[in-house]
Design a protein around this motif. Structure first.
Motif, PDB file in Angstrom:
ATOM      1  N   THR A   1     137.616  94.881  74.073  1.00  0.00           N
ATOM      2  CA  THR A   1     138.555  93.773  74.230  1.00  0.00           C
ATOM      3  C   THR A   1     138.263  93.067  75.546  1.00  0.00           C
ATOM      4  N   ILE A   2     138.145  91.727  75.468  1.00  0.00           N
ATOM      5  CA  ILE A   2     137.760  90.976  76.658  1.00  0.00           C
ATOM      6  C   ILE A   2     138.163  89.515  76.508  1.00  0.00           C
ATOM      7  N   ASN A   3     138.457  88.870  77.613  1.00  0.00           N
ATOM      8  CA  ASN A   3     138.720  87.439  77.606  1.00  0.00           C
ATOM      9  C   ASN A   3     137.434  86.710  77.230  1.00  0.00           C
ATOM     10  N   GLY A   4     137.540  85.701  76.368  1.00  0.00           N
ATOM     11  CA  GLY A   4     136.354  84.988  75.918  1.00  0.00           C
ATOM     12  C   GLY A   4     135.559  84.381  77.055  1.00  0.00           C
ATOM     13  N   GLY A   5     136.248  83.838  78.064  1.00  0.00           N
ATOM     14  CA  GLY A   5     135.559  83.242  79.200  1.00  0.00           C
ATOM     15  C   GLY A   5     134.769  84.258  79.996  1.00  0.00           C
ATOM     16  N   VAL A   6     135.307  85.459  80.127  1.00  0.00           N
ATOM     17  CA  VAL A   6     134.616  86.521  80.867  1.00  0.00           C
ATOM     18  C   VAL A   6     133.368  86.961  80.101  1.00  0.00           C
ATOM     19  N   MET A   7     133.490  87.140  78.787  1.00  0.00           N
ATOM     20  CA  MET A   7     132.322  87.525  77.990  1.00  0.00           C
ATOM     21  C   MET A   7     131.260  86.431  78.025  1.00  0.00           C
ATOM     22  N   HIS A   8     131.695  85.187  77.992  1.00  0.00           N
ATOM     23  CA  HIS A   8     130.787  84.044  78.100  1.00  0.00           C
ATOM     24  C   HIS A   8     129.988  84.146  79.408  1.00  0.00           C
ATOM     25  N   ASP A   9     130.663  84.453  80.509  1.00  0.00           N
ATOM     26  CA  ASP A   9     129.993  84.568  81.805  1.00  0.00           C
ATOM     27  C   ASP A   9     129.071  85.784  81.852  1.00  0.00           C
ATOM     28  N   ILE A  10     129.451  86.866  81.174  1.00  0.00           N
ATOM     29  CA  ILE A  10     128.589  88.050  81.129  1.00  0.00           C
ATOM     30  C   ILE A  10     127.297  87.731  80.392  1.00  0.00           C
ATOM     31  N   PHE A  11     127.416  87.058  79.256  1.00  0.00           N
ATOM     32  CA  PHE A  11     126.232  86.727  78.469  1.00  0.00           C
ATOM     33  C   PHE A  11     125.346  85.692  79.156  1.00  0.00           C
ATOM     34  N   LEU A  12     125.932  84.919  80.087  1.00  0.00           N
ATOM     35  CA  LEU A  12     125.135  83.973  80.867  1.00  0.00           C
ATOM     36  C   LEU A  12     124.697  84.596  82.188  1.00  0.00           C
ATOM     37  N   GLU A  13     124.957  85.896  82.325  1.00  0.00           N
ATOM     38  CA  GLU A  13     124.554  86.686  83.497  1.00  0.00           C
ATOM     39  C   GLU A  13     125.164  86.158  84.800  1.00  0.00           C
ATOM     40  N   ARG A  14     126.344  85.572  84.685  1.00  0.00           N
ATOM     41  CA  ARG A  14     127.083  85.151  85.875  1.00  0.00           C
ATOM     42  C   ARG A  14     127.967  86.293  86.383  1.00  0.00           C
ATOM     43  N   THR A  15     128.310  87.192  85.474  1.00  0.00           N
ATOM     44  CA  THR A  15     129.146  88.347  85.802  1.00  0.00           C
ATOM     45  C   THR A  15     128.505  89.600  85.223  1.00  0.00           C
ATOM     46  N   LYS A  16     128.487  90.671  85.990  1.00  0.00           N
ATOM     47  CA  LYS A  16     127.944  91.934  85.514  1.00  0.00           C
ATOM     48  C   LYS A  16     128.989  92.663  84.668  1.00  0.00           C
ATOM     49  N   PRO A  17     128.579  93.281  83.553  1.00  0.00           N
ATOM     50  CA  PRO A  17     129.534  94.033  82.734  1.00  0.00           C
ATOM     51  C   PRO A  17     130.292  95.078  83.541  1.00  0.00           C
TER      52      PRO A  17
END
Length: 221
Positions: free
Chosen positions: A76-92
């Motif tokens: 479960t995750i906020n869509g914006g956070v997952m978007h940033d993870i997949f764009l490698e802006r945020t580490k899992p």
């Protein structure tokens, strides 16, 4: 077809995961051939999308909504956070530490899902290009509508309506697809008949790294 408003990240993510369905054998390699299912819930400001990746049987199925309610593991995750993870802006790991990424289920099963985060960025950027997402569109100013993004054509991983190929590009695409099939077939023969200790995970990771190395810097944002 054109719109200046980017689609909701929940919609973008759901359609991206659905496009993984035709890539079953590759996804299974990264999941270490685990027979299991994972339920992803992407939360947005006004809605949420639930996606069930059911790899417990063959052929695998990726279902969006339609009564999806349970899996072996839950993400479960906020869509914006997952978007940033997949764009490698945020580490899992950072999102997990902030409790922005919530995982539930047996540790062993969760360990089979996490490697998907390694291959997702490359494919996700391509998905953003396909749907005309702002900053990634092949033709700036043209973006697919929510309905088009959630259509069966996009789900099947086929050519996106937004992308129009010239005659030469169509020929080149067929040639490259044929070569890719041939490479996959040869690697399969080598893995299952000759070098049975060959790691397909390593082969696909190497291919992924090569694609990343060839990606223009402006798309690595």
């Amino acid at each position: 077809m054109a719109t200046s408003t980017p689609p909701e990240t929940t919609v973008t993510l759901a359609s991206f995961f659905k496009r993984l369905e035709p890539l079953e054998e590759i996804v299974r390699v990264f999941m270490s051939q685990a027979r299991m299912s994972a339920l992803f819930t992407f939360k947005g400001p006004t809605d949420e999308k639930r996606v069930l990746m059911d790899f417990s049987k063959s052929p695998a199925r990726v279902s969006v909504e339609n009564g999806v309610s349970s899996g072996d593991v839950y993400v479960t995750i906020n869509g914006g956070v997952m978007h940033d993870i997949f764009l490698e802006r945020t580490k899992p790991g950072v999102a997990l530490g902030r409790r922005e990424l919530l995982l539930r289920g047996p540790v062993m099963s969760l360990s089979k899902v996490l490697p998907l985060f390694d291959i997702a960025p490359m494919l996700y950027r391509e998905h953003l290009c396909d749907i005309g997402y702002d900053g990634y569109a092949r033709e700036p100013g043209k973006t697919l509508s929510k309905e088009e993004i959630m259509s069966e054509q996009v789900f099947k991983g086929e050519a996106i309506p937004l992308v129009k190929l010239s005659g030469l590009e169509k020929v080149g695409t067929k040639l490259i697809n044929g070569l890719a099939y041939g490479i996959g077939f040869v690697v399969g023969l080598i893995r299952y008949r000759l070098f049975k200790k060959l790691s397909l995970f390593g082969v696909l990771s190497a291919m992924s790294n090569g694609l990343v190395a060839a990606t223009p810097a402006e798309l690595k944002r």
